[in-house]
Design a protein around this motif. Structure first.
Motif, PDB file in Angstrom:
ATOM      1  N   ALA A 167      37.937   3.576 -13.157  1.00  0.00           N
ATOM      2  CA  ALA A 167      37.127   4.339 -14.115  1.00  0.00           C
ATOM      3  C   ALA A 167      35.659   4.033 -13.846  1.00  0.00           C
ATOM      4  CB  ALA A 167      37.504   3.962 -15.542  1.00  0.00           C
ATOM      5  N   VAL A 168      34.876   5.078 -13.576  1.00  0.00           N
ATOM      6  CA  VAL A 168      33.494   4.877 -13.153  1.00  0.00           C
ATOM      7  C   VAL A 168      32.565   5.766 -13.970  1.00  0.00           C
ATOM      8  CG1 VAL A 168      34.212   4.300 -10.800  1.00  0.00           C
ATOM      9  CG2 VAL A 168      33.602   6.658 -11.363  1.00  0.00           C
ATOM     10  N   THR A 169      31.330   5.345 -13.999  1.00  0.00           N
ATOM     11  CA  THR A 169      30.250   6.131 -14.591  1.00  0.00           C
ATOM     12  C   THR A 169      29.221   6.417 -13.501  1.00  0.00           C
ATOM     13  OG1 THR A 169      30.575   5.164 -16.784  1.00  0.00           O
ATOM     14  CG2 THR A 169      28.442   6.180 -16.325  1.00  0.00           C
ATOM     15  N   VAL A 170      28.940   7.712 -13.302  1.00  0.00           N
ATOM     16  CA  VAL A 170      27.987   8.130 -12.275  1.00  0.00           C
ATOM     17  C   VAL A 170      26.704   8.564 -12.975  1.00  0.00           C
ATOM     18  CG1 VAL A 170      27.570   9.672 -10.336  1.00  0.00           C
ATOM     19  CG2 VAL A 170      29.905   8.892 -10.832  1.00  0.00           C
ATOM     20  N   PRO A 171      25.617   7.818 -12.819  1.00  0.00           N
ATOM     21  CA  PRO A 171      24.374   8.166 -13.521  1.00  0.00           C
ATOM     22  C   PRO A 171      23.758   9.461 -13.021  1.00  0.00           C
ATOM     23  CG  PRO A 171      24.001   6.346 -12.015  1.00  0.00           C
ATOM     24  CD  PRO A 171      25.478   6.581 -12.037  1.00  0.00           C
ATOM     25  N   ALA A 172      23.865   9.735 -11.718  1.00  0.00           N
ATOM     26  CA  ALA A 172      23.277  10.959 -11.162  1.00  0.00           C
ATOM     27  C   ALA A 172      24.148  11.420 -10.005  1.00  0.00           C
ATOM     28  CB  ALA A 172      21.847  10.710 -10.672  1.00  0.00           C
ATOM     29  N   ALA A 173      24.363  12.729  -9.907  1.00  0.00           N
ATOM     30  CA  ALA A 173      25.200  13.285  -8.861  1.00  0.00           C
ATOM     31  C   ALA A 173      24.597  12.982  -7.487  1.00  0.00           C
ATOM     32  CB  ALA A 173      25.342  14.784  -9.044  1.00  0.00           C
ATOM     33  N   GLY A 174      25.478  12.744  -6.510  1.00  0.00           N
ATOM     34  CA  GLY A 174      25.001  12.458  -5.167  1.00  0.00           C
ATOM     35  C   GLY A 174      26.076  11.785  -4.333  1.00  0.00           C
ATOM     36  N   PRO A 175      25.734  11.432  -3.104  1.00  0.00           N
ATOM     37  CA  PRO A 175      26.717  10.779  -2.234  1.00  0.00           C
ATOM     38  C   PRO A 175      26.972   9.337  -2.671  1.00  0.00           C
ATOM     39  CG  PRO A 175      24.594  10.884  -1.154  1.00  0.00           C
ATOM     40  CD  PRO A 175      24.448  11.662  -2.430  1.00  0.00           C
ATOM     41  N   GLY A 176      28.157   8.854  -2.362  1.00  0.00           N
ATOM     42  CA  GLY A 176      28.526   7.468  -2.669  1.00  0.00           C
ATOM     43  C   GLY A 176      29.548   6.982  -1.664  1.00  0.00           C
ATOM     44  N   SER A 177      30.000   5.781  -1.840  1.00  0.00           N
ATOM     45  CA  SER A 177      31.008   5.209  -0.951  1.00  0.00           C
ATOM     46  C   SER A 177      31.774   4.132  -1.697  1.00  0.00           C
ATOM     47  CB  SER A 177      30.358   4.621   0.313  1.00  0.00           C
ATOM     48  OG  SER A 177      29.523   3.525  -0.024  1.00  0.00           O
ATOM     49  N   VAL A 178      33.001   3.891  -1.240  1.00  0.00           N
ATOM     50  CA  VAL A 178      33.825   2.827  -1.815  1.00  0.00           C
ATOM     51  C   VAL A 178      34.450   2.046  -0.666  1.00  0.00           C
ATOM     52  CG1 VAL A 178      35.879   4.298  -2.002  1.00  0.00           C
ATOM     53  CG2 VAL A 178      35.666   2.259  -3.440  1.00  0.00           C
ATOM     54  N   ARG A 179      34.473   0.736  -0.833  1.00  0.00           N
ATOM     55  CA  ARG A 179      35.086  -0.144   0.156  1.00  0.00           C
ATOM     56  C   ARG A 179      36.041  -1.093  -0.556  1.00  0.00           C
ATOM     57  NH1 ARG A 179      32.047  -3.561   4.829  1.00  0.00           N
ATOM     58  NH2 ARG A 179      32.045  -1.442   5.658  1.00  0.00           N
ATOM     59  N   LEU A 180      37.287  -1.168  -0.049  1.00  0.00           N
ATOM     60  CA  LEU A 180      38.287  -2.096  -0.575  1.00  0.00           C
ATOM     61  C   LEU A 180      38.576  -3.141   0.491  1.00  0.00           C
ATOM     62  CD1 LEU A 180      40.911   0.383  -2.085  1.00  0.00           C
ATOM     63  CD2 LEU A 180      38.843  -0.490  -3.146  1.00  0.00           C
TER      64      LEU A 180
END
Length: 535
Positions: free
Chosen positions: A213-226
């Motif tokens: 569950a995440v909150t995105v303050p402003a639309a745009g590119p992102g990434s996730v690393r596990l």
């Protein structure tokens, strides 16, 4: 604080959040001597607001607190871990998977087009057959007057069109036979394409799901690393060691990687490390070495205790820590090898063997002769690791030139360290140990004692066409008791007395020319008191 973190991780996800599926394939793996550090990466296009990032296809053996998550472009508010997954399974769209899927689609299209061609050919044959049946069924009306010209025209029509129809049937049947012969190859190509796709598709064995569950303050590119540790993985070095000539040894190095989890490592960058995730991370603690003294025990009490008296008391045991064997600790060295190309390591498959390089080291070839144990001498190569790299312990196949002569296990060899490698027997260097004389008896006039005399002859016969430097070894008895006296003499005298600091081991450095036989004689004399027995 830890309890609060776990509670937050198990909070239900917001019902109003948008669900965003995330494909995070395995991209990097660091394999240790036991276990592996697995890294998954995904690029995201994040809309503003509250959302749930759903990452599927994870190892159900993991736990929510064993996965480290690095998220860019959003803030994680909670995590939910489902071991049995949720929803339908969708394989990660890796480049290998997409290529295999495209090949399968092409094979399916080719087989479908082939079968359509067969259907069309059969339809053409059936149409020609229908035309023949129509022509042969043509009749004049009952009230029509016979007309020779009309009959002749009908006959010619039936003959010409019928012939063309039969030719069409023959051609269509020939086309069907040709297409039928091609069908098995297309079916095999389809099955091979399906097998190739299955090979790059991670298994769907109870895939686990991680919801963020995440909150995105402003639309745009992102990434996730596990990142997480997979315990069911390991690597080990393999060697092919070739004695190229008398003073040159070539060592081909390879790395064997295996993993037996539920995740395939498809087209990943792999680094292997000598560190061990199972090793402890802190030093041992010193014990308290308490000592005490007591009055000497009464002999009567000692006898009573030895007879098993019911009221006997035992002293506190003394704890002694012993080394159960020398363990090579590489955690302070931390050697790492990064493979130059991306590879695929499937779960539950045989070891993936990746070639590294070839090292060439200078060596010195001699022969080791132990007549007490062997009938022939053995090639003995002494070499120094001048490569500047550590040679790790591992299995090694041994070659003399192009001839495989067996296998061994190489020990850890740091830079500039020296080692010995044996390359099999030299059949032309024959050994013989002969007991020439043994005499046991009593001697002495006033003080009686026992005595044993023994004479042994050692022979090295060189039947080869070359000269050999031979290290001859022999064992003589030694004593640690004052009453057991041992004396020995050897002709010629040994070059080494106490090989590798082992008492009673003698060594001679002999130069044995082709066709020559060298001999060594060893005499030993043992004496001990009359009331003792020699063991």
């Amino acid at each position: 604080m830890r309890a609060l973190t776990l509670c937050l991780a198990l909070l239900p996800l917001p019902a109003f959040a948008d669900l965003l599926p995330v494909t995070a394939p395995i991209t990097d793996v660091t394999v240790y001597s036991s276990g592996a550090l697995v890294t998954r990466n995904a690029a995201l296009d994040l809309p503003a607001g509250d959302h749930v990032l759903r990452i599927e296809g994870l190892d159900p053996a993991l736990s929510v607190n064993s996965i480290t998550v690095a998220l860019q472009g959003a803030q994680i508010t909670s995590r939910t871990w489902r071991r049995d997954g949720t929803g339908p399974y969708r394989a990660p769209r890796t480049p290998d998977w997409l290529a295999a899927r495209a090949a399968l689609d092409a094979a399916e299209d080719a087989l479908a087009a082939h079968r359509d061609a067969i259907t069309r050919a059969r339809a053409q044959a059936q149409a020609a057959q229908d035309q023949i049946e129509f022509l042969t069924g043509v009749q004049l009306p009952d009230n029509a007057a016979p007309d020779a010209d009309a009959l002749r025209a009908i006959g010619q029509l039936i003959a010409s069109d019928g012939t063309a129809a039969r030719a069409a049937i023959t051609a269509a049947q020939a086309q069907v036979r040709l297409l039928d012969r091609q069908t098995p190859d297309l079916i095999f190509a389809l099955e091979a394409a399906q097998a190739a796709l299955d090979a790059v598709t991670p298994p769907n064995d109870r895939p686990a799901t991680l919801d963020l569950a995440v909150t995105v303050p402003a639309a745009g590119p992102g990434s996730v690393r596990l990142t997480y540790v997979a315990r069911a993985a390991a690597w080990q070095p393999f060697y092919t060691v070739t004695l190229a000539d008398d003073d040159r040894v070539e060592i081909d190095r390879s790395i064997g990687i295996s993993q037996w989890g539920v995740e395939h490592w498809t087209d990943v960058a792999i680094t292997v490390s000598t560190l061990n995730l199972s090793e402890r991370t802190e030093p041992g603690r010193l014990p308290s070495l308490r000592r005490r003294i007591e009055d000497k025990a009464d002999p009567a009490i000692t006898v009573q205790r030895s007879l098993g008296a019911a009221d006997m008391t035992l002293d506190a045991p003394v704890i002694v820590e012993e080394a159960a064997g020398v363990q090579v600790d590489l955690s302070g060295i931390g050697v790492r090898y990064t493979l130059p190309d991306r590879v695929t390591v499937r779960a539950d498959e045989d070891v993936l063997l990746v070639a590294l390089d070839t090292l060439t080291l200078d060596g010195t070839l001699t022969a080791r002769a132990v007549p007490l144990r062997d009938d022939t001498a053995y090639r003995d190569v002494t070499l120094t690791n001048t490569s500047g790299e550590i040679l790790l312990p591992g299995e090694a196949q041994l070659y003399v030139g192009a001839q495989n002569i067996g296998a061994t296990v190489l020990e850890l060899l740091p830079p500039n360290a020296e080692t010995e490698i044996f390359f099999g027997a030299i059949e032309g260097l024959r050994l013989k140990r002969t007991l020439l004389d043994r005499n046991e008896g009593d001697r002495g006039l006033i003080t009686r004692s026992n005595e044993q005399r023994e004479t042994v002859r050692l022979e090295v016969e060189n039947l080869t066409a070359r000269d050999w430097s031979v290290e001859l070894r022999e064992a003589v008895p030694f004593s640690e008791q004052e009453d057991l006296v041992i004396n020995w003499t050897a002709t010629p005298a040994p070059d080494v007395d106490g090989i590798d600091d082992r008492r009673g081991s003698l060594g001679w450095d002999l130069d044995v020319a082709a066709g020559e036989t060298m001999r060594v004689t060893v005499d030993t004399v043992l004496t001990w008191p009359e009331d003792k027995v020699l063991r």
